[in-house]
Design a protein around this motif. Structure first.
Motif, PDB file in Angstrom:
ATOM      1  N   PRO A   1      61.382  73.484  40.197  1.00  0.00           N
ATOM      2  CA  PRO A   1      60.269  74.191  39.550  1.00  0.00           C
ATOM      3  C   PRO A   1      60.691  75.468  38.832  1.00  0.00           C
ATOM      4  O   PRO A   1      60.002  75.897  37.891  1.00  0.00           O
ATOM      5  CB  PRO A   1      59.325  74.492  40.725  1.00  0.00           C
TER       6      PRO A   1
ATOM      7  N   ARG B   1      58.859  77.580  43.844  1.00  0.00           N
ATOM      8  CA  ARG B   1      59.228  76.436  44.679  1.00  0.00           C
ATOM      9  C   ARG B   1      58.367  76.387  45.934  1.00  0.00           C
ATOM     10  O   ARG B   1      58.219  77.378  46.641  1.00  0.00           O
ATOM     11  CB  ARG B   1      60.693  76.544  45.109  1.00  0.00           C
TER      12      ARG B   1
ATOM     13  N   TYR C   1      55.273  78.759  38.067  1.00  0.00           N
ATOM     14  CA  TYR C   1      55.719  77.865  39.130  1.00  0.00           C
ATOM     15  C   TYR C   1      56.644  78.615  40.080  1.00  0.00           C
ATOM     16  O   TYR C   1      57.517  79.378  39.660  1.00  0.00           O
ATOM     17  CB  TYR C   1      56.490  76.675  38.554  1.00  0.00           C
TER      18      TYR C   1
ATOM     19  N   GLN D   1      52.811  71.119  43.245  1.00  0.00           N
ATOM     20  CA  GLN D   1      53.601  72.329  43.017  1.00  0.00           C
ATOM     21  C   GLN D   1      52.806  73.328  42.184  1.00  0.00           C
ATOM     22  O   GLN D   1      52.833  74.541  42.437  1.00  0.00           O
ATOM     23  CB  GLN D   1      54.918  71.977  42.321  1.00  0.00           C
TER      24      GLN D   1
END
Length: 336
Positions: free
Chosen positions: A66, A195, A193, A297
């Motif tokens: 990500p 992780r 984003y 995510q």
């Protein structure tokens, strides 16, 4: 004479630019030179002004995270005003994941973004790189809207593509013939984003509750459970319902999808799926694994509370759900 359309290539790594090394094939070819050669030798659209950029570190797409998704997104936003469209050159292993992730984060982006790659590197016998690059460039120059994925003469929605082959040139498909034209509820200014620990667990005959508990301990941020058919699982397996229910009760969303490419999850249709419904699992409707993973995510990165993940997961944000399975956001969530 109309001004030239400006298209930028963004190279992230992957098979398309790989070269042999003592460790095996790895990214490292001169992609810029290959692109220039193609443009001069092939029948590319007229009136194009091409640019070229690459990630800070090019990687095999097996190593994409990500963090790389966010680097791509940040790059596209930073260069939006300088170009009319973008072609993202990406390895095929996680190409569909990245396309879905970027599509979810750029729902208001008014430039075409076309992802592509190849099964065989530039310059090798039988390479599909040239055709894919020219096709993606043509799509980006033609003003195709949103984020898409071009591969083997086929343009797919960025949120509806899934990889089906590492051998055949036709590496990606949309398992569903219909496209989602349901109302979309993307986030205008999404958080970056980050992780998150999203575990993917595949059911198989004989899996036990003890094994499921071991695979989800410590508790992940979310679990994708790859069940059978329309969402069925081993409902007779002692304590599995309790194990999944304990995870959900503790705040970990469990999302049920199918190991089938073409299906729609319905946790109330079969008795062998209802135990998942009872313990609070969320059906993934007809989203691909790549889209579900990217969407979880994305939602976790937005700080969506666990009790609202299901509402957002069932909401069509970027075309990832077909119309008859897409749900609308509640007034409360839409206002938030």
């Amino acid at each position: 004479m109309p001004p030239a359309r400006r298209i930028q290539f963004l190279y992230t790594g992957g098979t398309i630019g790989m070269v042999p090394s003592p460790r095996g094939f790895e990214p490292g070819g001169d992609i810029h030179a290959h692109i220039q050669k193609i443009v001069h030798a092939q029948n590319t659209p007229a009136g194009l002004d091409l640019g070229f950029a690459q990630l800070r570190e090019i990687v095999d797409s097996s190593n994409i995270t990500p963090d790389h998704w966010q680097e791509i997104i940040d790059h596209l936003r930073a260069h939006r005003d300088g170009y009319d469209g973008f072609v993202v050159l990406h390895g095929t292993n996680t190409l569909a994941h990245s396309a879905a992730a970027v599509a979810l984060a750029l729902t208001g982006f008014d430039r075409p973004v076309v992802f592509t790659g190849s099964q065989i590197p530039f310059g090798m016998p039988g390479s599909d790189a040239v055709g894919n690059v020219i096709g993606a460039l043509t799509a980006a120059a033609g003003g195709t809207s949103g984020v898409s994925l071009y591969f083997d003469n086929t343009l797919l929605s960025g949120t509806r593509a899934t990889k089906i082959s590492a051998l055949d040139a036709h590496g990606f498909i949309n398992p569903y013939t219909e496209q989602s034209d349901a109302p979309r509820h993307g986030r205008a200014d999404p958080a970056p984003y980050r992780r998150h620990d999203v575990a993917v667990v595949t059911l198989a005959p004989g899996i036990t509750a003890a094994r499921f508990r071991a695979m989800t301990t410590p508790a992940p941020d979310a679990v994708i459970l790859r069940a059978y058919g329309a969402g069925e699982g081993p409902s007779d397996e002692p304590e599995l319902e309790q194990a999944i229910g304990d995870l959900v009760a503790a705040g970990t969303p469990v999302v049920v999808m199918s190991q089938c490419l073409h299906t729609r999850i319905d946790l109330t249709k079969y008795a062998a799926a209802q135990f998942l419904h009872r313990c609070g699992a969320i059906g993934a409707h007809d989203m691909s694994l790549e889209a579900v993973y990217a969407k979880l995510q994305f939602l976790l990165s937005q700080g969506i509370p666990a009790d609202q993940i299901g509402t957002w997961l069932h909401t069509n944000m970027a075309g990832e759900l077909t119309p008859d399975t897409a749900s609308s956001l509640s007034t409360a969530v839409r206002a938030s």
